[in-house]
Design an enzyme around this catalytic site. Structure first.
Site, PDB file in Angstrom:
ATOM      1  N   GLU A 105       0.700  -1.950   0.210  1.00 41.80           N
ATOM      2  CA  GLU A 105       0.157   0.069  -0.497  1.00 41.80           C
ATOM      3  C   GLU A 105       1.098   1.172  -0.237  1.00 41.80           C
ATOM      4  OE1 GLU A 105      -2.882   2.664   3.151  1.00 41.80           O
ATOM      5  OE2 GLU A 105      -2.602   0.146   3.428  1.00 41.80           O
ATOM      6  N   ARG A 142       0.834  10.193   0.047  1.00 37.67           N
ATOM      7  CA  ARG A 142       0.670  11.394   1.154  1.00 37.67           C
ATOM      8  C   ARG A 142       1.630  12.479   0.244  1.00 37.67           C
ATOM      9  NH1 ARG A 142       0.313   7.831   6.597  1.00 37.67           N
ATOM     10  NH2 ARG A 142      -1.316   7.002   6.591  1.00 37.67           N
ATOM     11  N   THR A 144      -5.187   6.169   1.493  1.00 38.97           N
ATOM     12  CA  THR A 144      -5.802   6.862   1.577  1.00 38.97           C
ATOM     13  C   THR A 144      -5.724   8.391   0.635  1.00 38.97           C
ATOM     14  OG1 THR A 144      -3.172   7.371   3.214  1.00 38.97           O
ATOM     15  CG2 THR A 144      -4.740   9.760   2.887  1.00 38.97           C
ATOM     16  N   LYS A 191     -11.170  -2.361   6.382  1.00 38.23           N
ATOM     17  CA  LYS A 191      -9.814  -1.672   7.234  1.00 38.23           C
ATOM     18  C   LYS A 191     -10.255  -0.828   8.483  1.00 38.23           C
ATOM     19  CE  LYS A 191      -6.657   2.514   6.933  1.00 38.23           C
ATOM     20  NZ  LYS A 191      -5.935   2.920   5.777  1.00 38.23           N
TER      21      LYS A 191
END
Length: 213
Positions: free
Chosen positions: A47, A51, A74, A134
């Protein structure tokens, strides 16, 4: 791609190893070597969090690594989903879920692991067809005891807890009947990436790949 199809896909990805590395990359030139080290250590699902400015380029590089399954973390907006898919992401991860985000993942055919921290959030996603979620932020939301409490009333939902998960507490999560894997950043420390210590990262990945309840 329906929510049920997305969950089936993300569950299969999560089941590939007990840990999904959560990666924050500032330099895309390290991405391919990092991916090779993690995959060699037994962690194929990767993953890359969106960011940093280097994230999409890192996904492009990792998408070329044999044996790797690269995803974008994200995800917050439909634009994020489109950009991640175009960069080669095979799955997406979000800290929560919004109607626009869910619709975009369905539109672009990107399997999504949507975030939930409460029973209400989990039920709302289940109502839409998502049953692989998640659990985030895992430790701040009550840790393994909180997640365990969701297993009985919501047995049809499985989770990947992320947020504050470490080698010290990962086993308590992996022991739960509703946990498929955990997400963690400890397998790829920023210092090791900066030093290009691929052997060290592979060793950390190997340890993580052997984690059990």
């Amino acid at each position: 791609m329906t929510p049920l199809e997305q969950s089936s896909a993300t569950r299969a990805i999560c089941a590939a190893a007990p840990v999904v590395p959560v990666l924050v990359l500032d330099d895309a030139s390290t991405a391919a070597d990092l991916a090779r080290a993690l995959v060699a250590g037994g962690l194929p699902a990767l993953e890359v969090t969106l960011r940093t400015d280097a994230a999409l380029d890192a996904i492009r590089e990792m998408a070329q690594v044999e044996g790797g399954i690269v995803g974008a973390g994200t995800l917050l907006t439909a634009a994020d989903v489109k950009a991640a898919k175009e960069a080669g992401a095979q799955f997406g991860v979000s800290p929560g879920a919004t109607p626009h985000l869910l619709a975009a993942c369905q539109e672009y055919g990107l399997p999504l692991l949507p975030g939930a921290a409460t029973a209400t959030e989990a039920m709302a996603l289940l109502e839409q067809g998502y049953d692989m979620l998640k659990f985030f932020p895992a430790e701040a939301a009550g840790g393994a005891p909180a997640l365990k409490s969701l297993a009985s009333p919501l047995p049809q939902i499985t989770f990947c807890p992320t947020g504050g998960v470490s080698p010290q507490n990962a086993g308590s999560y992996l022991a739960l009947p509703n946990v498929v894997c955990v997400g963690g950043s400890w397998v790829a420390p920023a210092s090791a990436i900066a030093a290009r210590d691929w052997a060290g990262i592979e060793a950390l990945a190997r340890e993580a790949a052997s984690l059990t309840a």
